[in-house]
Design an enzyme around this catalytic site. Structure first.
Site, mmCIF file in Angstrom:
data_model
loop_
_atom_site.group_PDB
_atom_site.id
_atom_site.type_symbol
_atom_site.label_atom_id
_atom_site.label_comp_id
_atom_site.label_asym_id
_atom_site.label_seq_id
_atom_site.Cartn_x
_atom_site.Cartn_y
_atom_site.Cartn_z
ATOM 1 N N ASN A 12 -17.523 -15.123 -7.041
ATOM 2 C CA ASN A 12 -17.275 -13.982 -6.145
ATOM 3 C C ASN A 12 -15.855 -13.424 -6.243
ATOM 4 O OD1 ASN A 12 -19.956 -13.935 -4.837
ATOM 5 N ND2 ASN A 12 -19.314 -15.927 -4.030
ATOM 6 N N ARG A 19 -14.254 -7.347 -1.482
ATOM 7 C CA ARG A 19 -14.880 -8.494 -0.823
ATOM 8 C C ARG A 19 -14.083 -8.902 0.402
ATOM 9 N NH1 ARG A 19 -14.518 -14.753 -2.699
ATOM 10 N NH2 ARG A 19 -15.860 -15.619 -1.066
ATOM 11 N N TYR A 24 -9.338 -11.524 2.069
ATOM 12 C CA TYR A 24 -8.822 -11.612 0.695
ATOM 13 C C TYR A 24 -7.934 -10.444 0.282
ATOM 14 C CZ TYR A 24 -12.407 -15.197 0.620
ATOM 15 O OH TYR A 24 -13.182 -16.301 0.915
ATOM 16 N N ALA A 76 -15.893 -21.114 -3.836
ATOM 17 C CA ALA A 76 -16.833 -21.956 -3.082
ATOM 18 C C ALA A 76 -17.116 -23.287 -3.763
ATOM 19 C CB ALA A 76 -18.134 -21.200 -2.858
ATOM 20 N N GLU A 97 -4.299 -26.239 -7.499
ATOM 21 C CA GLU A 97 -5.451 -25.672 -6.792
ATOM 22 C C GLU A 97 -4.945 -24.502 -5.953
ATOM 23 O OE1 GLU A 97 -7.251 -28.452 -4.101
ATOM 24 O OE2 GLU A 97 -8.449 -26.907 -3.122
ATOM 25 N N ARG A 106 -9.696 -21.659 8.443
ATOM 26 C CA ARG A 106 -11.023 -21.046 8.473
ATOM 27 C C ARG A 106 -12.062 -22.016 9.024
ATOM 28 N NH1 ARG A 106 -11.931 -18.039 2.875
ATOM 29 N NH2 ARG A 106 -13.720 -17.243 4.063
HETATM 30 C C1 DHK Z 1 -12.088 -18.045 -2.238
HETATM 31 C C2 DHK Z 1 -13.412 -18.171 -1.965
HETATM 32 O O1 DHK Z 1 -14.325 -17.460 -2.599
HETATM 33 C C3 DHK Z 1 -13.865 -19.051 -0.895
HETATM 34 O O2 DHK Z 1 -15.139 -19.621 -1.159
HETATM 35 C C4 DHK Z 1 -12.869 -20.130 -0.625
HETATM 36 C C5 DHK Z 1 -11.071 -18.931 -1.675
HETATM 37 C C6 DHK Z 1 -11.487 -19.524 -0.398
HETATM 38 C C7 DHK Z 1 -9.741 -18.225 -1.552
HETATM 39 O O3 DHK Z 1 -9.177 -18.141 -0.441
HETATM 40 O O4 DHK Z 1 -9.240 -17.784 -2.612
HETATM 41 O O5 DHK Z 1 -13.237 -20.865 0.408
#
Ligand code: DHK
Length: 147
Positions: A12, A19, A24, A76, A97, A106
């Protein structure tokens, strides 16, 4: 020529920009890649995204074989992919990471990362700028590690 820094992105994240922008932001993945390449400077960089777990695993193997540092936003997959965790366990280089959002602020399902146990460091909540910090950190680690 040093081994490239591998920046790997999970599911995603190809939709960044539209999104859930309240979480984000509006920066697209292409813009994130540009930020990464600017931060990397002369250091070679591989930047990829996939919605397929097996592809990310194969790219981790590729990075391992190249003895490369890894910046990974598993998205995810962070929370349930033992396969990606097991692949990262084989890495000899630094692993950062990365999460755009602060996953710890969250919902509880975002609080337990399988990747953190094998990562050198974790960056979460800095937005897309976190990628820049991750690459700067990798460059610092590589520069301060005996060849
Ligand atoms: C991005 C995602 O798609 C989520 O599934 C994670 C992560 C968080 C982000 O904050 O970059 O939980």
């Amino acid at each position: 020529m040093p081994a490239p820094i591998y920046v790997l992105n999970g599911p995603n994240l190809n939709r960044l920009g539209t999104r859930e922008p309240d979480i984000y932001g509006h920066t697209t993945l292409a813009e994130v890649e540009t930020m990464c390449r600017e931060a990397a400077g002369d250091h070679p960089l591989v930047f990829r995204q996939s919605n397929k777990e097996f592809e990310i695993i194969e790219w981790v193997h590729e990075a391992i074989d190249a003895k490369a540092a890894i910046v990974i936003n598993p998205a995810a997959f962070t929370f349930y992919s033992m396969a990606i965790m097991d692949a990262l366990k084989m890495a000899s280089g630094p692993i950062i990471e990365l999460h755009i959002s602060n996953v710890h602020k969250r919902e509880p399902m975002y609080h337990k990362s399988l990747v953190s146990a094998v990562a050198t460091a974790v960056i979460a909540g800095l937005g897309p700028y976190g990628y820049v910090v991750a690459i700067q950190s990798i460059k610092h680690i590589l520069a301060s590690t005996p060849a």
